[in-house]
Motif scaffolding. Structure first.
Motif, PDB file in Angstrom:
ATOM      1  N   GLU A  38       0.857  -1.185   0.000  1.00  0.00           N
ATOM      2  CA  GLU A  38       0.000   0.000   0.000  1.00  0.00           C
ATOM      3  C   GLU A  38       0.901   1.246   0.000  1.00  0.00           C
ATOM      4  N   ARG A  39       1.761   1.335   1.000  1.00  0.00           N
ATOM      5  CA  ARG A  39       2.735   2.421   0.993  1.00  0.00           C
ATOM      6  C   ARG A  39       3.855   2.184   2.005  1.00  0.00           C
TER       7      ARG A  39
ATOM      8  N   ASP B 282       6.097   4.058   4.865  1.00  0.00           N
ATOM      9  CA  ASP B 282       6.127   5.234   5.719  1.00  0.00           C
ATOM     10  C   ASP B 282       7.553   5.338   6.262  1.00  0.00           C
TER      11      ASP B 282
ATOM     12  N   PHE C 265       3.219   2.153  -5.674  1.00  0.00           N
ATOM     13  CA  PHE C 265       3.310   2.436  -4.230  1.00  0.00           C
ATOM     14  C   PHE C 265       4.442   3.416  -3.920  1.00  0.00           C
TER      15      PHE C 265
ATOM     16  N   ARG D 145       2.611   6.577  -4.174  1.00  0.00           N
ATOM     17  CA  ARG D 145       1.732   6.729  -2.996  1.00  0.00           C
ATOM     18  C   ARG D 145       2.524   7.104  -1.741  1.00  0.00           C
ATOM     19  N   SER D 146       3.797   6.680  -1.718  1.00  0.00           N
ATOM     20  CA  SER D 146       4.645   6.957  -0.549  1.00  0.00           C
ATOM     21  C   SER D 146       5.371   8.290  -0.679  1.00  0.00           C
TER      22      SER D 146
END
Lengths: 429, 101
Positions: free
Chosen positions: A79-80, A82, A258, A261-262
């Motif tokens: 998803e990502r 962090d 991703f 997205r990150s």
């Protein structure tokens, strides 16, 4: 316990997992390998499938077969990342994995959606890619019954994975249609955004006539703006048109979604990476390997092989608080198929362009550089065996890691600055 | 105008040999030689290309320019006939793009 998390179980991620687990204390380190796909593809084989030189089943294996014992393999997309919190969130069950070190090896993928009109109507009807398993198989089926017309091989924009592959495709197409007896019914057009098929001066001088000799037409500086599949033409931003009956497309290449997205990528989702240490430019516990990095070298498996030593040395050094001494020099080499069972070999790095001469190889002897030979073709075919049985498993293959000038011939036209760089580069081999 | 270019080294296709020797005045003179008068919009592209070159050691791609400035692809081609790779790089004193071979 500490965690080394590897995103991507392709060439780079799999090799790294195999090599680094032998160096890490398993009582201290847990290694997790994440990939969204069960299947490992031998991607150099994608080029051969359309011409019947590789059968589809020959170029696929289960990824898990190459995951070393003790490594947890997780089948999921990401998803990502962090990076501030040192964690990765997976799409599968929203699992959160905390890491001490992260290796991004999520590669590059083709994005036909990035070229206006490419996915409208003609996609996989008379427009195909050969950079995916699905694409290359569909193209193979199409070619079996194609009776000729205008074959246009287009490169959308740089960088692309394996930058010589589209050129190899036109050479193999010339050979394939000749063998089928319909070469006179096929016009082959190679269209590239670059100023020519060969852009490095010495390669251009040695190989410049290869396309002309084969009757292949080159459309240079063609920046594709749109595909018009109602009229079967591609149109450039400066309004030039190339009609096609069959379009073999190399669409825009981008890093994993991703990464975007990150918020960790450049305009093509490639991760800014130190070109010598392979450490992320921004995060000190993140390394980036293979196609996922924004390095100014080729996106290819051979490059991964040459990166591996520096990457592992630096990761271990950083874990132990030592200075990063591993130094990747941009080394790349590749066999270039030229058709009729011949091939070329090119060898280069960040500083030195492909030169003619001979590439020394233990046991099997020297390969001819920047010129055609039957031996180079067999070298390319033999590489498939080495890939599955040695390279992916992290067993050293008989290729020297650092770029070397041994066997290369420096043409007189080579300028003094380059020669200096060569001598510097050569001194530590 | 011609004086300023007299001391600048160019390759056979008119690209500057040493990108670090570039100044905005040289850029203006190259543009004039190519028959272009530079507007603020040209300078958006040129300044971005120069800053990218300084940071990364290579000229930006068409996609990087359109993503990181407010100039879109159609406008770039209108501003720089021949496209950013050739004309904009030439005026910004940067080399023309090459592949690996």
């Amino acid at each position: 316990m500490k965690t080394l998390l590897i995103l991507g179980a392709g060439t780079a991620g799999t090799m790294l997992a195999n090599k680094i687990t032998r160096k890490l204390d398993s009582r201290v380190w847990k290694v997790i390998l994440v990939d969204k796909d069960e299947t490992h593809y031998y991607q150099p084989g994608f080029l051969f499938v359309p011409f019947g030189m590789n059968k589809p089943q020959e170029i696929i294996r289960p990824k898990r077969k190459y995951v070393p014992a003790g490594v947890e393999f997780v089948l999921s997309d990401v998803e990502r990342i962090d990076p501030g919190a040192n964690q990765v969130i997976l799409t599968k069950e929203n699992r959160v994995i905390h890491y001490d070190y992260l290796v991004i090896a999520s590669g590059t993928e083709i994005r036909p959606d990035q070229v206006e009109g490419m996915l409208d109507g003609g996609w996989q009807q008379n427009i195909f890619d050969f950079y995916t398993f699905e694409g290359t198989n569909k193209l193979a089926n199409f070619l079996k019954t194609w009776q000729g017309g205008r074959l246009v091989v287009n490169v959308a924009e740089m960088p692309i994975k394996c930058p010589v592959a589209p050129l190899e495709f036109v050479f193999l197409a010339d050979w394939y249609f000749t063998r089928r007896g319909i070469r006179n019914k096929v016009d082959i057009i190679y269209s590239t955004p670059l100023p020519g098929a060969f852009t490095k001066p010495i390669a251009a001088a040695h190989l410049g006539d290869m396309l002309e000799k084969r009757g292949i037409h080159v459309e240079s500086e063609f920046n594709i703006g749109e595909v018009d599949s109602t009229k079967n033409v591609i149109r450039s931003w400066d309004d030039r048109e190339i009609p096609y009956d069959l379009l073999v497309a190399t669409p825009t290449n981008m890093g994993a979604e991703f990464i975007e997205r990150s918020g960790m990528g450049d305009e093509l989702n490639f991760v800014p990476t130190n070109k010598h240490t392979l450490q992320s430019e921004q995060w000190e516990n993140i390394w980036v390997l293979g196609d996922a990095a924004n390095l100014p070298t080729s996106k290819a498996g051979a490059v991964v092989h040459y990166q591996m030593e520096a990457a592992i040395e630096n990761l271990l050094a950083h874990m132990q608080g030592r200075e990063l001494k591993g130094h990747f020099d941009g080394h790349a080499n590749c066999f270039v198929e030229s058709g009729f069972n011949k091939g070329l070999l090119i060898d280069f790095n960040y500083d030195v362009e492909p030169l003619p001469g001979a590439f020394p190889m233990p046991i099997v002897g020297p390969f001819k550089l920047l010129g055609e030979s039957v031996f180079n073709h067999w070298g390319k075919l033999a590489f498939g065996w080495m890939y599955w049985n040695l390279m992916l498993k992290g067993i050293d293959i008989p290729l020297p890691n650092e770029f070397s000038m041994l066997g290369k011939v420096i043409p007189e036209s080579f300028d003094a600055k380059q020669t200096l760089k060569l001598q510097r580069g050569d001194s530590h081999v | 105008m011609s004086d300023i270019l007299a001391t600048v080294k160019f390759d056979s296709e008119g690209f500057m040999v040493d990108p670090n020797a570039w100044t905005p005045e040289i850029g203006k003179a190259i543009a004039a030689r190519e028959g272009l008068e530079l507007t603020d919009r040209h300078w958006v592209v040129i300044n971005y290309a120069r800053s990218e070159f300084k940071a990364k050691g290579q000229s930006p791609t068409l996609r990087a320019i359109t993503k990181n400035t407010d100039v879109n692809t159609k406008e770039i081609y209108a501003l720089f006939p021949g496209g950013p790779a050739k004309m904009a790089a030439k005026i910004a004193g940067l080399g023309k793009p090459t592949g690996c071979i």
